[in-house]
Design a protein around this motif. Sequence first.
Motif, PDB file in Angstrom:
ATOM      1  N   TRP A   1      39.264 -58.389  51.986  1.00 48.87           N
ATOM      2  CA  TRP A   1      39.380 -58.898  53.847  1.00 48.87           C
ATOM      3  C   TRP A   1      39.018 -58.454  55.077  1.00 48.87           C
ATOM      4  O   TRP A   1      38.804 -58.206  56.246  1.00 48.87           O
ATOM      5  CB  TRP A   1      40.758 -58.222  54.117  1.00 48.87           C
ATOM      6  CG  TRP A   1      41.561 -58.166  52.880  1.00 48.87           C
ATOM      7  CD1 TRP A   1      41.969 -57.738  51.840  1.00 48.87           C
ATOM      8  CD2 TRP A   1      42.509 -59.781  53.299  1.00 48.87           C
ATOM      9  NE1 TRP A   1      43.360 -58.826  51.179  1.00 48.87           N
ATOM     10  CE2 TRP A   1      43.098 -59.578  51.818  1.00 48.87           C
ATOM     11  CE3 TRP A   1      42.541 -60.906  54.130  1.00 48.87           C
ATOM     12  CZ2 TRP A   1      43.933 -60.446  51.216  1.00 48.87           C
ATOM     13  CZ3 TRP A   1      43.545 -62.026  53.130  1.00 48.87           C
ATOM     14  CH2 TRP A   1      44.100 -61.847  52.033  1.00 48.87           C
ATOM     15  N   ARG A   2      37.394 -57.536  55.523  1.00 50.80           N
ATOM     16  CA  ARG A   2      36.794 -57.607  55.580  1.00 50.80           C
ATOM     17  C   ARG A   2      36.855 -58.466  56.726  1.00 50.80           C
ATOM     18  O   ARG A   2      36.603 -58.111  58.034  1.00 50.80           O
ATOM     19  CB  ARG A   2      35.325 -57.021  55.520  1.00 50.80           C
ATOM     20  CG  ARG A   2      34.059 -56.648  56.505  1.00 50.80           C
ATOM     21  CD  ARG A   2      33.024 -56.530  55.907  1.00 50.80           C
ATOM     22  NE  ARG A   2      32.085 -56.058  56.930  1.00 50.80           N
ATOM     23  CZ  ARG A   2      31.289 -55.400  57.241  1.00 50.80           C
ATOM     24  NH1 ARG A   2      31.523 -54.191  55.480  1.00 50.80           N
ATOM     25  NH2 ARG A   2      30.406 -54.414  57.988  1.00 50.80           N
ATOM     26  N   ALA A   3      36.274 -59.931  56.639  1.00 46.32           N
ATOM     27  CA  ALA A   3      36.415 -60.948  57.884  1.00 46.32           C
ATOM     28  C   ALA A   3      37.474 -61.560  58.525  1.00 46.32           C
ATOM     29  O   ALA A   3      37.624 -61.649  59.129  1.00 46.32           O
ATOM     30  CB  ALA A   3      35.857 -62.292  57.061  1.00 46.32           C
ATOM     31  N   ALA A   4      38.663 -60.847  58.174  1.00 43.09           N
ATOM     32  CA  ALA A   4      39.612 -60.537  58.734  1.00 43.09           C
ATOM     33  C   ALA A   4      40.282 -60.197  60.009  1.00 43.09           C
ATOM     34  O   ALA A   4      40.627 -60.086  61.035  1.00 43.09           O
ATOM     35  CB  ALA A   4      40.919 -60.692  57.738  1.00 43.09           C
TER      36      ALA A   4
END
Lengths: 319, 303
Positions: free
Chosen positions: B278-281
């Motif tokens: 979920w890093r990119a969110a």
Amino acid sequence: MSLDLVAYGAFFLTMALTYAVMCLGLNIQWGQTGLFNVGIAAFVAIGAYVSAILTTPDTPDRLGGFDLPIAVGWLGGACAAGVAAWFVGALTIRLRSDYLAIATFGVAVTVQLCVLNLQPLTGGPFGIGFIPRPFNSLAGDPLAFGLANLALMAALVLVLYLALQHLAKSPWGRVLRAIREDEVAAQALGKRPIRFRLQAFTIGGAIMGLAGAAQGHFIGFIAPDNYLPILTFQVWAMLIVGGSGNNRGAILGAIIVWGIWALSAAAVSAFVPPEQQARAAALQIVMIGVGLCLILLLRPRGLVGERRSMLSLGRGRKS
Amino acid sequence: MNPQFIMDGLIAGALIGLGAIGVTLTYSILRFANFAHGEFLSWGAYLALAISGSIGFLSANLTKPIAPFSFGWSLPIAALLAVLLTGVLALALDAVLFGRLRSRGGAVIILVMASFGASLALRSLLEFLFTSKPAYYTKALQIAVRLGGGLRATPDQLLVLGVTLVVVIAIHLLLTRSEIGRSMRAVSENPALAGIAGIDVRRIIRFVWFIGAALACIAGIMTGLLVQIRPYLGHDLLLPLFAAAILGGIGSVPGAMIAGLIVGLSEAAAVQLVGAEWRAAVSFVILVLVLLLRPRGLFGRPA
């Protein structure tokens, strides 16, 4: 042989028409209102996934699968994408024009992430298969099946075209154009630009969702890879080539660009050795990017373009 | 929670901050969100790769690792050249594309769109030239050293933090103390008035492109050094860059740097708390919060 060709032609045109629907959605947002959406792929994906979850038969390893009729799926997909567009618009439309662009870019990244990671709902990287296809009873006869689907999609495009054409001519459409051309003057006449822009953005998003749903049902299978940023680029290229602001241009652009894309992809797979195909595909994308810039530089109105309104005669462009 | 996330976040944040300074400068002077900025990072990284490869080809001596670091002298030399070339790339892009659109006096959003098309073309061109296979400056492995407090970092990572600090201070001094920095601020406040006051606005615009691209190149090379070099390197960082530029306040260099660190640290924290997928969110969540609560950012002028 010729029957095969007709069947392929029907398939090609049906695909092109699903893009035409996306293009019509973008035309409301950009062509008529001047709202820049970099997250087309996200709204298309929302429509496709919601519709797929609503209509697929119940599956044990995945949540949902409600086995509803296809029409409900189309409607649900359009509504869900519209709601998403409304949220993004409500957040950014009152701010600077390029904040909307950045926010929609963020939506595209986030939706892609959700589709990939919410495995129990979306099937993760494997996507959702066995989406019911319209006229499935005809599937034994590829020609009849293809033509029936083409007729359905053409009817959808026609209905949307007539509705949007009517909308553009209506007082609502006039206000939109007035706001785009001269926001202060429109405000002075008592129109609230933010509200109208938000409505246009929501309708556009819903149409993109509808396109996603229709495309998903036509192909019968969806996966995160179908909704990469390149889809956004393609739809933009279609609208810019066809001429933004003109609904007929949007449809024409979709068919032309999809044609060029499909032909060049076929040429790549026919003439380029397999180990070089990824590179050739990259070059194909370079072409779209350069083409987009060239049209902006050389022929900003596109092939058809919008018939200039009186307002634009004495325009002072606002930044 | 493992305190190591602070170290990871600081490093990621330093790189995001460097890139965001370029975004915020072009945004405040040229007044549009440049979607092609991420490609300057990728191009910088690949240019350095190509140059350092050719240097290594000429003299194998220069590729021998310099004591604690993983790379030889070929990389710093290549980095200098790559910074220049990336600057030239940005100037060329302005000359053939953005400058023409600007002189036509069209709406801002046309520039955004052109940058969108340019980013697609530039990124895919890299993919064509170098293929999408990840590349590395060096094959050497590094052992992380203990820094106390449960933190570890490799010498390369510490070098990245040091270089970022020096570059950011230098840019800050340049913008606040020098003649050209004052001219830049004047142009960002009011280009027409600045022109009347005898400031060469075109020169300032060229300068901004060059500085922005140079910083992007440095950030790209360091990202390539610490992680890997891919054609999508810049594209994947674009959302964090925008989030940091808006959180910091458009036009504020210290703001962009601090916001970059905030984005980097939140990403690292999210990786530990929620999961790496979920890093990119995280950047999107930050972006939404800023736009909701304080659209002008931490240090920005009110619109």
